[in-house]
Design a protein around this motif. Structure first.
Motif, PDB file in Angstrom:
ATOM      1  N   THR A   5      -7.904  -3.130  -0.738  1.00 18.81           N
ATOM      2  CA  THR A   5      -6.461  -3.017  -0.865  1.00 18.81           C
ATOM      3  C   THR A   5      -6.137  -1.891  -1.820  1.00 18.81           C
ATOM      4  O   THR A   5      -6.671  -1.837  -2.929  1.00 18.81           O
ATOM      5  CB  THR A   5      -5.855  -4.335  -1.393  1.00 18.81           C
ATOM      6  OG1 THR A   5      -6.238  -5.380  -0.516  1.00 18.81           O
ATOM      7  CG2 THR A   5      -4.359  -4.256  -1.475  1.00 18.81           C
ATOM      8  N   VAL A   6      -5.258  -1.019  -1.406  1.00 19.56           N
ATOM      9  CA  VAL A   6      -4.842   0.081  -2.262  1.00 19.56           C
ATOM     10  C   VAL A   6      -3.817  -0.446  -3.252  1.00 19.56           C
ATOM     11  O   VAL A   6      -2.826  -1.063  -2.881  1.00 19.56           O
ATOM     12  CB  VAL A   6      -4.231   1.227  -1.429  1.00 19.56           C
ATOM     13  CG1 VAL A   6      -3.733   2.339  -2.329  1.00 19.56           C
ATOM     14  CG2 VAL A   6      -5.237   1.742  -0.429  1.00 19.56           C
ATOM     15  N   ARG A   7      -4.066  -0.250  -4.520  1.00 19.08           N
ATOM     16  CA  ARG A   7      -3.158  -0.723  -5.558  1.00 19.08           C
ATOM     17  C   ARG A   7      -1.994   0.241  -5.674  1.00 19.08           C
ATOM     18  O   ARG A   7      -2.179   1.454  -5.777  1.00 19.08           O
ATOM     19  CB  ARG A   7      -3.889  -0.812  -6.893  1.00 19.08           C
ATOM     20  CG  ARG A   7      -3.063  -1.482  -7.959  1.00 19.08           C
ATOM     21  CD  ARG A   7      -3.924  -1.904  -9.124  1.00 19.08           C
ATOM     22  NE  ARG A   7      -3.168  -2.715 -10.026  1.00 19.08           N
ATOM     23  CZ  ARG A   7      -2.414  -2.235 -11.021  1.00 19.08           C
ATOM     24  NH1 ARG A   7      -2.343  -0.951 -11.211  1.00 19.08           N
ATOM     25  NH2 ARG A   7      -1.745  -3.050 -11.807  1.00 19.08           N
ATOM     26  N   ARG A   8      -0.792  -0.277  -5.628  1.00 17.29           N
ATOM     27  CA  ARG A   8       0.422   0.529  -5.714  1.00 17.29           C
ATOM     28  C   ARG A   8       1.232   0.058  -6.908  1.00 17.29           C
ATOM     29  O   ARG A   8       2.046  -0.857  -6.795  1.00 17.29           O
ATOM     30  CB  ARG A   8       1.233   0.388  -4.442  1.00 17.29           C
ATOM     31  CG  ARG A   8       0.493   0.884  -3.239  1.00 17.29           C
ATOM     32  CD  ARG A   8       1.315   0.706  -2.006  1.00 17.29           C
ATOM     33  NE  ARG A   8       0.578   1.181  -0.858  1.00 17.29           N
ATOM     34  CZ  ARG A   8       0.697   0.704   0.350  1.00 17.29           C
ATOM     35  NH1 ARG A   8       1.534  -0.264   0.581  1.00 17.29           N
ATOM     36  NH2 ARG A   8      -0.005   1.200   1.325  1.00 17.29           N
ATOM     37  N   PRO A   9       1.042   0.678  -8.068  1.00 17.17           N
ATOM     38  CA  PRO A   9       1.731   0.200  -9.269  1.00 17.17           C
ATOM     39  C   PRO A   9       3.250   0.331  -9.193  1.00 17.17           C
ATOM     40  O   PRO A   9       3.974  -0.505  -9.734  1.00 17.17           O
ATOM     41  CB  PRO A   9       1.146   1.051 -10.391  1.00 17.17           C
ATOM     42  CG  PRO A   9       0.486   2.198  -9.735  1.00 17.17           C
ATOM     43  CD  PRO A   9       0.159   1.794  -8.344  1.00 17.17           C
ATOM     44  N   THR A  10       3.757   1.362  -8.535  1.00 18.84           N
ATOM     45  CA  THR A  10       5.212   1.498  -8.465  1.00 18.84           C
ATOM     46  C   THR A  10       5.827   0.404  -7.602  1.00 18.84           C
ATOM     47  O   THR A  10       6.910  -0.088  -7.895  1.00 18.84           O
ATOM     48  CB  THR A  10       5.604   2.883  -7.914  1.00 18.84           C
ATOM     49  OG1 THR A  10       4.953   3.072  -6.657  1.00 18.84           O
ATOM     50  CG2 THR A  10       5.204   3.982  -8.868  1.00 18.84           C
ATOM     51  N   ALA A  14       8.537  -2.308  -8.994  1.00 11.11           N
ATOM     52  CA  ALA A  14       9.839  -2.482  -8.352  1.00 11.11           C
ATOM     53  C   ALA A  14      10.045  -3.932  -7.918  1.00 11.11           C
ATOM     54  O   ALA A  14      11.126  -4.491  -8.082  1.00 11.11           O
ATOM     55  CB  ALA A  14       9.955  -1.548  -7.155  1.00 11.11           C
ATOM     56  N   PHE A  15       9.012  -4.540  -7.380  1.00 12.87           N
ATOM     57  CA  PHE A  15       9.117  -5.927  -6.949  1.00 12.87           C
ATOM     58  C   PHE A  15       9.338  -6.849  -8.147  1.00 12.87           C
ATOM     59  O   PHE A  15      10.147  -7.773  -8.093  1.00 12.87           O
ATOM     60  CB  PHE A  15       7.850  -6.335  -6.193  1.00 12.87           C
ATOM     61  CG  PHE A  15       7.917  -7.722  -5.635  1.00 12.87           C
ATOM     62  CD1 PHE A  15       8.740  -8.018  -4.578  1.00 12.87           C
ATOM     63  CD2 PHE A  15       7.161  -8.742  -6.189  1.00 12.87           C
ATOM     64  CE1 PHE A  15       8.812  -9.292  -4.064  1.00 12.87           C
ATOM     65  CE2 PHE A  15       7.228 -10.026  -5.689  1.00 12.87           C
ATOM     66  CZ  PHE A  15       8.048 -10.296  -4.617  1.00 12.87           C
TER      67      PHE A  15
END
Length: 65
Positions: A5-10, A14-15
């Motif tokens: 899974t690619v980690r998406r910090p933004t 936002a969530f």
């Protein structure tokens, strides 16, 4: 091949902000004005939403403003 899974910090930030954000409720007078405007225009869906908003404002105890 291993699926990762690619980690998406933004996206996570936002969530997290969206879950924590609470919008303040309007005063009871503003909610009644909205309801009156919707009923004057014949907007049945808007009037229904305003009635639900009035119930929510009354439930949260902001009636005495």
């Amino acid at each position: 091949m291993i699926a990762t899974t690619v980690r998406r910090p933004t996206e996570n930030a936002a969530f997290g902000r969206a879950c924590k954000a609470t919008k303040p409720l309007p005063s009871i007078a503003d909610a009644f004005a909205c309801l009156a405007a919707c009923e004057a225009r014949g907007d049945l869906q808007g009037a229904r939403l305003c009635r639900l908003l009035l119930q929510r404002v009354a439930r949260d105890g902001r009636v005495g403003e």
